[in-house]
Design an enzyme around this catalytic site. Sequence first.
Site, PDB file in Angstrom:
ATOM      1  N   HIS A   1       7.886  71.056  28.481  1.00 46.56           N
ATOM      2  CA  HIS A   1       6.450  70.730  28.626  1.00 46.56           C
ATOM      3  C   HIS A   1       5.924  70.003  27.393  1.00 46.56           C
ATOM      4  O   HIS A   1       4.737  70.130  27.065  1.00 46.56           O
ATOM      5  CB  HIS A   1       5.616  71.995  28.870  1.00 46.56           C
ATOM      6  CG  HIS A   1       6.193  72.925  29.891  1.00 46.56           C
ATOM      7  ND1 HIS A   1       5.927  72.833  31.229  1.00 46.56           N
ATOM      8  CD2 HIS A   1       7.076  73.951  29.755  1.00 46.56           C
ATOM      9  CE1 HIS A   1       6.599  73.780  31.885  1.00 46.56           C
ATOM     10  NE2 HIS A   1       7.302  74.464  31.012  1.00 46.56           N
TER      11      HIS A   1
ATOM     12  N   SER B   1       2.303  42.636  15.327  1.00 49.16           N
ATOM     13  CA  SER B   1       1.043  42.367  16.009  1.00 49.16           C
ATOM     14  C   SER B   1       0.405  41.126  15.411  1.00 49.16           C
ATOM     15  O   SER B   1       0.507  40.876  14.212  1.00 49.16           O
ATOM     16  CB  SER B   1       0.105  43.562  15.839  1.00 49.16           C
ATOM     17  OG  SER B   1      -1.243  43.174  16.024  1.00 49.16           O
TER      18      SER B   1
ATOM     19  N   LYS C   1       1.530  46.610  11.873  1.00 46.47           N
ATOM     20  CA  LYS C   1       2.212  47.094  13.068  1.00 46.47           C
ATOM     21  C   LYS C   1       3.693  46.751  13.125  1.00 46.47           C
ATOM     22  O   LYS C   1       4.140  45.697  12.718  1.00 46.47           O
ATOM     23  CB  LYS C   1       1.551  46.501  14.313  1.00 46.47           C
ATOM     24  CG  LYS C   1       0.172  47.059  14.572  1.00 46.47           C
ATOM     25  CD  LYS C   1       0.234  48.447  15.168  1.00 46.47           C
ATOM     26  CE  LYS C   1       0.336  48.334  16.679  1.00 46.47           C
ATOM     27  NZ  LYS C   1       0.578  49.614  17.300  1.00 46.47           N
TER      28      LYS C   1
ATOM     29  N   GLU D   1      10.070  49.574  25.150  1.00 49.27           N
ATOM     30  CA  GLU D   1       9.018  49.525  26.175  1.00 49.27           C
ATOM     31  C   GLU D   1       9.422  48.623  27.334  1.00 49.27           C
ATOM     32  O   GLU D   1       9.148  48.920  28.496  1.00 49.27           O
ATOM     33  CB  GLU D   1       7.708  49.025  25.557  1.00 49.27           C
ATOM     34  CG  GLU D   1       7.087  50.034  24.614  1.00 49.27           C
ATOM     35  CD  GLU D   1       5.966  49.425  23.787  1.00 49.27           C
ATOM     36  OE1 GLU D   1       4.843  49.886  23.899  1.00 49.27           O
ATOM     37  OE2 GLU D   1       6.216  48.483  23.011  1.00 49.27           O
TER      38      GLU D   1
END
Length: 475
Positions: A157, A278, A284, A291
């Site tokens: 969880h 970025s 970044k 992804e």
Amino acid sequence: MSSKLWGGRFAKETDRRVEAFTSSLDRDARLWEVDVRVSQAHAGMLGRTGVLERAEADRLVEGLAQVAEDLREGRSRFEPRAEDVHSEIERLLTAKIGPLAGKLHTARSRNDQVATDTRLYLRGRIDLLQEDLHRIQAWLIEKSELNRRTVLPGLTHMQHAQPVSLAHHLMAYFWMFQRDRERLRDARKRVNRLPLGSAALAGTGFPVDRGMVARELGFEGVCENSLDAVSDRDFLVEFLSAASLTMAHLSRLAEELILWSAPEFGFVVLDDSVTTGSSIMPQKKNPDVAELIRGRTGRVYGQLVAALTMLKALPLAYNRDLQEDKTQLFESLDTVESCLQMMHLMLSTAEFRVGRMRAALAGDFSNATDLADHLVSRGVPFRQAHEVVGKIVAHCLRTGAALESLSAGELREFHADFGDDAPACLPHEAVMAARVSEGGTGPEAVGAQIEAARALLEAQRPPGDTPVHAARAPH
Ligand code: ARG
């Protein structure tokens, strides 16, 4: 008169828009190499069975070799407006050897030809995928070997549950990829059967020898029923299904790398070479590769559903719907292959922060089960022990103390049966090491797991018996 392979009965040229709508060349051009091989095997067989003169067959085989050579060297090209790769190879062969090229299509149809090409091509690509999977598995084993005693929080969880070793966590993926390889190997058996000789749908009146062609092309046998042979794409669905699960596994691993590289975890640092920045935020460093692996998983699932939908309610035998199989197959193949390669690149350049993993365990109560187990070993029923330790956890939460900092004396205030050795079961390394059951996270059990994995990996080296030249890149 039309310039088509089938122009004889047509009085009009095909509408240009219809040509564009029906053409598959932009997708099936990449089959050219297997198409030539299949045609060479077919022509050779026609010569040996006496359907064609030996000299004619030899000339066809030789002409096809020259066509392949010209394509490989870039000396000839496909007409962008052409119907498909099969008509283009025949056109180029005709340009090379003249009207004799017209004898190549004796006793066959594009229906059995394209099914054969697709199977041969897929077989080669499956073997390449086996190599890609093998490489990731080998990396997982090496990394696990070094990290049998590296502890990190095991989660359920998304909450700290019990500590596990990094080796155990990584090896979980080894077994996922192992099942993927087994599924691919199994699917390959049904890919590797020869449709050729089924002709359009009913077989042929010529005395062909299908077994001879099968042996020459490395197929394990021939498809038993010509109607089934030209319309069966089960082999493709099986592959897409196996590929979908591989993508699911890659996506889960990608997701964990994304989480682990977030500062709140900080368990892994992905290499600069596999991350991006970025345009506005100078600080970044983003895990875009992971992804995109996660994001592209849907492409393969989508193609699996597309293939199943294409086949549903399709009457026997060949229908042009089946041409869509190329999009389904090639997009999935390219996606799963590039994602496997990117995953290996990302993993093999990643830096694992074992200090951060260890630090995340401090005071996290993931050792609470072991404290209850301690009471159980001293005769207390588990249910009661659970209750007692729950109270201790609540006490710690109030006071801010870590469970592992409590002394035997403090523990005995909650239950008289805690022994002097109770605190010894609480360090997270000890908790992890205590999981000695087969398949558990204890270093011995993980050692046995790694050994079994190593043996499997050795025994199942990728076959690599199907050279598919230039198979990876579309022509
Ligand atoms: N381009 C076609 C395909 O991929 C080849 C078979 C064509 N057969 C036919 N009867 N039109 O399915």
